[in-house]
Design an enzyme around this catalytic site. Structure first.
Site, mmCIF file in Angstrom:
data_model
loop_
_atom_site.group_PDB
_atom_site.id
_atom_site.type_symbol
_atom_site.label_atom_id
_atom_site.label_comp_id
_atom_site.label_asym_id
_atom_site.label_seq_id
_atom_site.Cartn_x
_atom_site.Cartn_y
_atom_site.Cartn_z
ATOM 1 N N ASP A 8 0.802 -1.244 0.000
ATOM 2 C CA ASP A 8 0.000 0.000 0.000
ATOM 3 C C ASP A 8 0.830 1.287 0.000
ATOM 4 O O ASP A 8 0.518 2.234 0.753
ATOM 5 C CB ASP A 8 -0.968 -0.003 1.210
ATOM 6 C CG ASP A 8 -1.936 -1.165 1.179
ATOM 7 O OD1 ASP A 8 -1.850 -2.001 0.260
ATOM 8 O OD2 ASP A 8 -2.783 -1.261 2.088
ATOM 9 N N LYS A 108 -6.968 -4.976 -3.248
ATOM 10 C CA LYS A 108 -7.700 -5.568 -2.116
ATOM 11 C C LYS A 108 -8.664 -4.538 -1.553
ATOM 12 O O LYS A 108 -8.507 -3.345 -1.816
ATOM 13 C CB LYS A 108 -6.714 -6.014 -1.033
ATOM 14 C CG LYS A 108 -5.949 -4.850 -0.407
ATOM 15 C CD LYS A 108 -4.898 -5.327 0.569
ATOM 16 C CE LYS A 108 -4.107 -4.181 1.161
ATOM 17 N NZ LYS A 108 -4.873 -3.294 2.050
ATOM 18 N N CYS A 153 -1.875 -2.916 7.599
ATOM 19 C CA CYS A 153 -1.796 -3.793 6.423
ATOM 20 C C CYS A 153 -0.486 -4.557 6.335
ATOM 21 O O CYS A 153 -0.467 -5.710 5.888
ATOM 22 C CB CYS A 153 -2.070 -2.977 5.165
ATOM 23 S SG CYS A 153 -3.799 -2.428 5.132
HETATM 24 C C1 VGL Z 1 -4.644 0.480 5.793
HETATM 25 C C2 VGL Z 1 -6.234 1.251 7.254
HETATM 26 C C3 VGL Z 1 -7.201 1.120 6.292
HETATM 27 C C4 VGL Z 1 -3.205 0.135 5.547
HETATM 28 C C5 VGL Z 1 -5.616 0.332 4.827
HETATM 29 O O1 VGL Z 1 -2.766 0.121 4.368
HETATM 30 O O2 VGL Z 1 -2.484 -0.104 6.532
HETATM 31 N N1 VGL Z 1 -4.959 0.925 7.004
HETATM 32 N N2 VGL Z 1 -6.883 0.657 5.081
#
Ligand code: VGL
Ligand code: ZN
Length: 207
Positions: A8, A108, A153
């Site tokens: 991410d 995702k 994540c």
């Molecule tokens: C994430 C919170 C919500 C992350 C993704 O990438 O850690 N955290 N969605």
């Protein structure tokens, strides 16, 4: 067969994004060094990819504010600011990340009724993304994981990697990662170590 999984590294989790991780953009040069190192046979990235109105967004729950707890499909859920909505700038990989060096992108979080911190499966563990099978089929024996956010994540992806890819050496690259909450980051690193994830830095990964 060595693989690198970048979690991410998106605008939304960097300063200026909708769910900024402190110093999130500082992982980009480190990630690029890892990508360009020639140490990996395969480089993968995950991308948080939510539909508008996702159930993890506080805005979807009347009266709720971001970073409050709520419920989603009957389970406690941390409620987030709207973030990484599909096809928006917020969801794009950081522009300075060497995307040409990435072989495979795993999206995702598309199911509005469940959150998906892990790149391998939804939080309720019901639906798989297919990433574990992809890595297994490729014959991956070592998986290095880093990115954003360490306490969400990255942690859930590393723990799932250990559980879903038996026999694969899983390593967390600490200086190529940043987290949301310092206390949560420390707990996440301890939990990863306890569950068999090796904690390393990029120097060791590049050695
Ligand atoms: C994430 C919170 C919500 C992350 C993704 O990438 O850690 N955290 N969605
Ligand atoms: Zn998300």
């Amino acid at each position: 067969m060595k693989a690198l999984l970048l979690i991410d590294i998106q605008n939304g989790f960097c300063p200026g994004g909708n769910l900024p991780v402190p110093d999130g953009d500082r992982v980009v040069p480190v990630a690029n060094k890892l990508i360009d190192s020639g140490k990996y046979d395969m480089i993968l990235a995950s991308q948080d990819w939510h539909p508008a109105g996702h159930g993890s967004f506080a805005s979807t729950h009347p009266g709720k504010k971001p970073f409050e707890m709520g419920m989603l499909s009957g389970k406690p859920q941390m409620l987030w600011p709207d973030h990484c909505v599909q096809n928006t700038e917020d969801a794009m990989l950081h522009p300075e990340l060497n995307a040409d060096g990435i072989d495979f992108i795993q999206q995702k979080g598309q199911n509005s009724t469940v959150d998906s911190y892990s790149a391998f499966r939804d939080n309720d563990q019901a639906a798989l993304t297919g990433l574990a099978a992809h890595l297994r089929d490729a014959g991956v024996t070592q998986l290095d994981i880093c990115g954003l956010a360490t306490d969400y994540c990255v942690k859930f992806s590393a723990l799932d990697a250990v559980e879903m890819l038996p026999g694969v050496k899983v390593r967390f690259i600490e200086d190529a990662s940043r987290g949301i909450d310092p206390t949560g980051v420390k707990a996440a690193v301890d939990e990863m170590r306890m569950r068999g994830v090796a904690i390393i830095d990029s120097k060791e990964a590049l050695a």
